[in-house]
Scaffold this active site. Structure first.
Site, PDB file in Angstrom:
ATOM      1  N   ARG A 192     -11.339  -6.599  -1.603  1.00 36.60           N
ATOM      2  CA  ARG A 192     -10.087  -5.874  -1.779  1.00 36.60           C
ATOM      3  C   ARG A 192     -10.076  -5.308  -3.188  1.00 36.60           C
ATOM      4  O   ARG A 192     -10.211  -6.040  -4.157  1.00 36.60           O
ATOM      5  CB  ARG A 192      -8.865  -6.760  -1.550  1.00 36.60           C
ATOM      6  CG  ARG A 192      -7.618  -5.915  -1.181  1.00 36.60           C
ATOM      7  CD  ARG A 192      -6.337  -6.736  -1.128  1.00 36.60           C
ATOM      8  NE  ARG A 192      -6.050  -7.296  -2.416  1.00 36.60           N
ATOM      9  CZ  ARG A 192      -5.724  -8.575  -2.633  1.00 36.60           C
ATOM     10  NH1 ARG A 192      -5.610  -9.414  -1.649  1.00 36.60           N
ATOM     11  NH2 ARG A 192      -5.491  -9.010  -3.858  1.00 36.60           N
ATOM     12  N   GLU A 242      -8.575  -4.736 -10.445  1.00 40.48           N
ATOM     13  CA  GLU A 242      -9.784  -5.553 -10.261  1.00 40.48           C
ATOM     14  C   GLU A 242     -10.341  -5.340  -8.867  1.00 40.48           C
ATOM     15  O   GLU A 242      -9.657  -4.852  -7.971  1.00 40.48           O
ATOM     16  CB  GLU A 242      -9.477  -7.047 -10.456  1.00 40.48           C
ATOM     17  CG  GLU A 242      -8.508  -7.592  -9.417  1.00 40.48           C
ATOM     18  CD  GLU A 242      -8.600  -9.105  -9.200  1.00 40.48           C
ATOM     19  OE1 GLU A 242      -9.572  -9.740  -9.647  1.00 40.48           O
ATOM     20  OE2 GLU A 242      -7.697  -9.651  -8.551  1.00 40.48           O
ATOM     21  N   ASN A 269     -11.809  -7.632  -5.787  1.00 44.17           N
ATOM     22  CA  ASN A 269     -11.863  -9.015  -5.324  1.00 44.17           C
ATOM     23  C   ASN A 269     -13.032  -9.154  -4.365  1.00 44.17           C
ATOM     24  O   ASN A 269     -13.103  -8.424  -3.375  1.00 44.17           O
ATOM     25  CB  ASN A 269     -10.580  -9.370  -4.570  1.00 44.17           C
ATOM     26  CG  ASN A 269      -9.355  -9.291  -5.466  1.00 44.17           C
ATOM     27  OD1 ASN A 269      -9.088 -10.194  -6.236  1.00 44.17           O
ATOM     28  ND2 ASN A 269      -8.631  -8.178  -5.376  1.00 44.17           N
ATOM     29  N   SER A 272      -7.070 -12.032   0.368  1.00 44.10           N
ATOM     30  CA  SER A 272      -6.153 -12.498   1.411  1.00 44.10           C
ATOM     31  C   SER A 272      -5.025 -11.508   1.687  1.00 44.10           C
ATOM     32  O   SER A 272      -4.989 -10.415   1.138  1.00 44.10           O
ATOM     33  CB  SER A 272      -5.594 -13.868   1.031  1.00 44.10           C
ATOM     34  OG  SER A 272      -4.988 -13.790  -0.222  1.00 44.10           O
ATOM     35  N   LYS A 326     -14.580 -11.253 -13.871  1.00 45.84           N
ATOM     36  CA  LYS A 326     -13.966 -10.297 -14.795  1.00 45.84           C
ATOM     37  C   LYS A 326     -15.021  -9.755 -15.756  1.00 45.84           C
ATOM     38  O   LYS A 326     -14.945  -8.611 -16.193  1.00 45.84           O
ATOM     39  CB  LYS A 326     -12.823 -10.963 -15.570  1.00 45.84           C
ATOM     40  CG  LYS A 326     -11.754 -11.650 -14.692  1.00 45.84           C
ATOM     41  CD  LYS A 326     -10.972 -10.669 -13.852  1.00 45.84           C
ATOM     42  CE  LYS A 326      -9.782 -11.275 -13.133  1.00 45.84           C
ATOM     43  NZ  LYS A 326     -10.022 -11.818 -11.808  1.00 45.84           N
ATOM     44  N   LYS A 339      -8.171 -11.715 -20.038  1.00 42.89           N
ATOM     45  CA  LYS A 339      -8.528 -12.302 -18.739  1.00 42.89           C
ATOM     46  C   LYS A 339      -9.685 -13.288 -18.841  1.00 42.89           C
ATOM     47  O   LYS A 339     -10.752 -12.927 -19.333  1.00 42.89           O
ATOM     48  CB  LYS A 339      -8.951 -11.196 -17.763  1.00 42.89           C
ATOM     49  CG  LYS A 339      -7.874 -10.176 -17.447  1.00 42.89           C
ATOM     50  CD  LYS A 339      -8.330  -9.261 -16.318  1.00 42.89           C
ATOM     51  CE  LYS A 339      -7.245  -8.286 -15.921  1.00 42.89           C
ATOM     52  NZ  LYS A 339      -7.612  -7.514 -14.729  1.00 42.89           N
ATOM     53  N   GLU A 372      -9.685 -16.470 -10.691  1.00 39.38           N
ATOM     54  CA  GLU A 372      -9.080 -15.656  -9.636  1.00 39.38           C
ATOM     55  C   GLU A 372      -7.805 -16.329  -9.165  1.00 39.38           C
ATOM     56  O   GLU A 372      -7.634 -17.525  -9.331  1.00 39.38           O
ATOM     57  CB  GLU A 372     -10.004 -15.596  -8.401  1.00 39.38           C
ATOM     58  CG  GLU A 372     -11.451 -15.332  -8.685  1.00 39.38           C
ATOM     59  CD  GLU A 372     -11.775 -13.869  -8.665  1.00 39.38           C
ATOM     60  OE1 GLU A 372     -10.945 -13.088  -8.168  1.00 39.38           O
ATOM     61  OE2 GLU A 372     -12.841 -13.508  -9.164  1.00 39.38           O
ATOM     62  N   GLY A 373      -6.961 -15.537  -8.516  1.00 40.72           N
ATOM     63  CA  GLY A 373      -5.835 -16.134  -7.806  1.00 40.72           C
ATOM     64  C   GLY A 373      -4.491 -15.976  -8.486  1.00 40.72           C
ATOM     65  O   GLY A 373      -3.485 -16.460  -7.992  1.00 40.72           O
ATOM     66  N   ARG A 391       1.605  -5.061  -2.768  1.00 38.94           N
ATOM     67  CA  ARG A 391       2.345  -6.219  -3.271  1.00 38.94           C
ATOM     68  C   ARG A 391       3.197  -5.739  -4.434  1.00 38.94           C
ATOM     69  O   ARG A 391       2.699  -5.028  -5.308  1.00 38.94           O
ATOM     70  CB  ARG A 391       1.379  -7.296  -3.781  1.00 38.94           C
ATOM     71  CG  ARG A 391       0.533  -7.929  -2.694  1.00 38.94           C
ATOM     72  CD  ARG A 391      -0.562  -8.779  -3.290  1.00 38.94           C
ATOM     73  NE  ARG A 391      -1.464  -7.994  -4.092  1.00 38.94           N
ATOM     74  CZ  ARG A 391      -2.318  -8.489  -4.987  1.00 38.94           C
ATOM     75  NH1 ARG A 391      -2.388  -9.778  -5.197  1.00 38.94           N
ATOM     76  NH2 ARG A 391      -3.100  -7.693  -5.684  1.00 38.94           N
TER      77      ARG A 391
HETATM   78  P1  ADP Z   1      -6.493 -12.390 -10.479  1.00 42.21           P
HETATM   79  O1  ADP Z   1      -7.927 -12.587 -10.134  1.00 42.21           O
HETATM   80  O2  ADP Z   1      -5.838 -13.579 -11.066  1.00 42.21           O
HETATM   81  O3  ADP Z   1      -5.718 -11.763  -9.354  1.00 42.21           O
HETATM   82  P2  ADP Z   1      -6.037  -9.857 -11.860  1.00 42.21           P
HETATM   83  O4  ADP Z   1      -6.996  -9.132 -12.698  1.00 42.21           O
HETATM   84  O5  ADP Z   1      -5.712  -9.244 -10.544  1.00 42.21           O
HETATM   85  O6  ADP Z   1      -6.561 -11.333 -11.694  1.00 42.21           O
HETATM   86  O7  ADP Z   1      -4.697 -10.051 -12.670  1.00 42.21           O
HETATM   87  C1  ADP Z   1      -3.561 -10.692 -12.124  1.00 42.21           C
HETATM   88  C2  ADP Z   1      -2.355  -9.803 -12.231  1.00 42.21           C
HETATM   89  O8  ADP Z   1      -2.130  -9.412 -13.584  1.00 42.21           O
HETATM   90  C3  ADP Z   1      -2.471  -8.514 -11.452  1.00 42.21           C
HETATM   91  O9  ADP Z   1      -2.054  -8.704 -10.121  1.00 42.21           O
HETATM   92  C4  ADP Z   1      -1.560  -7.588 -12.235  1.00 42.21           C
HETATM   93  O10 ADP Z   1      -0.206  -7.758 -11.836  1.00 42.21           O
HETATM   94  C5  ADP Z   1      -1.690  -8.083 -13.660  1.00 42.21           C
HETATM   95  N1  ADP Z   1      -2.714  -7.287 -14.369  1.00 42.21           N
HETATM   96  C6  ADP Z   1      -4.038  -7.500 -14.387  1.00 42.21           C
HETATM   97  N2  ADP Z   1      -4.687  -6.589 -15.123  1.00 42.21           N
HETATM   98  C7  ADP Z   1      -3.738  -5.771 -15.598  1.00 42.21           C
HETATM   99  C8  ADP Z   1      -3.756  -4.626 -16.461  1.00 42.21           C
HETATM  100  N3  ADP Z   1      -4.891  -4.146 -16.974  1.00 42.21           N
HETATM  101  N4  ADP Z   1      -2.578  -4.019 -16.732  1.00 42.21           N
HETATM  102  C9  ADP Z   1      -1.411  -4.492 -16.235  1.00 42.21           C
HETATM  103  N5  ADP Z   1      -1.328  -5.578 -15.440  1.00 42.21           N
HETATM  104  C10 ADP Z   1      -2.466  -6.209 -15.121  1.00 42.21           C
HETATM  105 MG    MG Z   2      -5.762  -9.886  -8.641  1.00 39.94          MG
END
Ligand code: ADP
Ligand code: MG
Length: 438
Positions: A74, A93, A95, A100, A272, A330, A334-335, A414
């Protein structure tokens, strides 16, 4: 969930759908390049035990291009808009494991389509014709079924009546309805049986014989199961490996000839760190068919910076400390709920040693378009400013290096309060939504 669909820019939506197969293909090629993964993740692994453990399993399975590969990815995006007049797609990102909410996301679209004609408290009328079709659960079931079929064709001595897809779930799983709907769809559309087992159960009962077939003697009351596909909905977090038993199950699965969704290699592509390195010049270009594809992918990237123990890492650290509101910090997790923002980001960057900080990456903060919606949760309604994260599911299946399937398999929206930093539905921050194009 939200009570109405949230508006998503049509061009950005179309572009994300088109990017899906390019990204799937790129992930598959990186996953096949174990030397690249080792080299790129070496420093991270020296300070992050989870990455190190996964890296330790790399290469224990079949050689790239020899077995069945299956990916259910995803790719998550925001529609970024700095100044309110030029919406642009920005990737949050990719996935590569346990992507899910395909099933509950599909249902949310259907519910909104229904509510278009049956208004409830706080909702207003909207044109359901502007809601794109979405059958994410059907698309993912198709992909898993294609991998199952490819397995039976490739390993023709396996008795098809014993072959099943094993869903690796967390003990005490909370997102079980999303998974059950997928299981029913697999059965309803393809007559493929999916059984659930935890890593611990696989460690206890699973056997890989000399022919590399993974067997479970008795799983969910079936007499014998041969794993055609192992579909991970767990295994992405250190918490999923409380003891060595879970790691030995992971190794057992990896060494078997079952199609791993994902393999250890594909899971590592989703770190990441790899995603940060891909933002460096020349990296995407190594793994795609053409410069045009690379350009297209790159256009969706937000800037990402290394925090390694180098001059570049020191420079990025300084940048983060000076402008903490403009970045996200970061770790290799994940999650949802793992990233650091604003004051916490600054504090972490100021106090971590250069070695410690190399377990993280720094990412430019995306500024998503803010819209109005109504969030229904815990029996309460809340009218609010929300931001929406748009996910595009990708399905990729290959057998012996031949690509059988590479497509976009539906979407997920979402949404969360615009004031929230982190996201994630399972993490308790975001809610399920659906897009209405504008
Ligand atoms: P995870 O693997 O925990 O889902 P993400 O990279 O998706 O990691 O980050 C989790 C959440 O943080 C995302 O769903 C988003 O809401 C927020 N986020 C992540 N990266 C960014 C970014 N570059 N700018 C703004 N919000 C972010
Ligand atoms: Mg995410």
């Amino acid at each position: 969930m939200t009570v109405m669909p949230s508006p998503v820019n049509r061009e950005c939506y179309d572009e994300a759908i088109r990017l899906g197969p390019l990204l799937n293909n790129m992930i598959a090629r990186i996953a096949a390049d174990h030397d690249y993964l080792r080299k790129t993740l070496e420093e991270t692994a020296s300070v992050d035990d989870f990455t190190a453990k996964l890296l330790g399993l790399l290469g224990t399975g079949s050689k790239p291009g020899t077995g069945i590969e299956v990916g259910v990815f995803r790719h998550d995006f925001f529609v970024h808009d700095d100044d309110g007049n030029k919406p642009e797609l920005r990737m949050v990102e990719m996935n590569c494991i346990a992507s899910s909410f395909a099933a509950l996301g599909t249902l949310t679209c259907e519910m909104h389509r229904f509510l278009a004609h049956h208004p409830v408290a706080y909702s207003h009328r909207f044109d359901s014709k502007a809601m794109p079709d979405n059958d994410a659960v059907g698309g993912i079931a198709d992909g898993l079924a294609a991998a199952h079929k490819a397995y039976l064709e490739r390993y023709s001595s396996v008795d098809p009546s014993t072959a099943r897809i094993i869903l690796v779930g967390q003990p005490g799983e909370r997102n079980v309805y999303d998974q059950e709907l997928l299981r029913w769809t697999l059965w309803g559309k393809h007559h493929v049986d999916m059984v659930r087992a935890s890593l611990k159960e696989i460690a206890q009962d699973g056997v890989v014989s000399e022919d590399q077939v993974l067997r479970l003697p008795s799983c969910e009351h079936r007499p014998e199961t041969v794993a055609s596909v192992v579909y991970f909905r767990a295994g992405y977090s250190p918490d999923d490996y409380p003891s060595d038993a879970e790691w030995s199950a992971r190794e057992l699965i990896e060494t078997s000839n079952a199609a791993k969704c994902p393999s250890v290699a594909a899971q590592l592509v989703g770190t990441k760190k790899i995603q940060q390195v891909l933002d460096n010049e020349g990296e995407v270009e190594r793994f795609v068919d053409s410069d045009d594809d690379a350009k297209r992918i790159r256009r969706s990237f937000a800037r990402q910076y290394t925090l390694s123990d180098t001059d570049a890492g020191a420079k990025a650290t300084k940048l983060g400390i000076e402008r903490p509101d403009d970045f996200v910090l970061k770790p290799q997790r994940e999650g949802g709920g793992n990233n650091l923002y604003k004051a916490e980001l600054k504090e972490a960057l100021m106090t971590m040693s250069p070695a410690e900080r190399s377990a993280y990456i720094l990412m430019e903060r995306i500024r998503p378009v803010v819209v109005q919606n109504v969030i229904a949760r815990d029996g309460q309604w809340q009218q609010a400013d929300v931001v929406s994260e748009f996910g595009v599911y990708g399905v990729y299946v290959a057998s012996g290096g031949t690509v059988l399937e590479n497509s976009t398999a539906g979407t997920l929206l979402r949404s969360k309060l615009a004031s929230q930093d982190d996201g994630g539905v399972a993490a308790g921050v975001a809610v399920l939504d659906s897009p209405i194009l504008q």
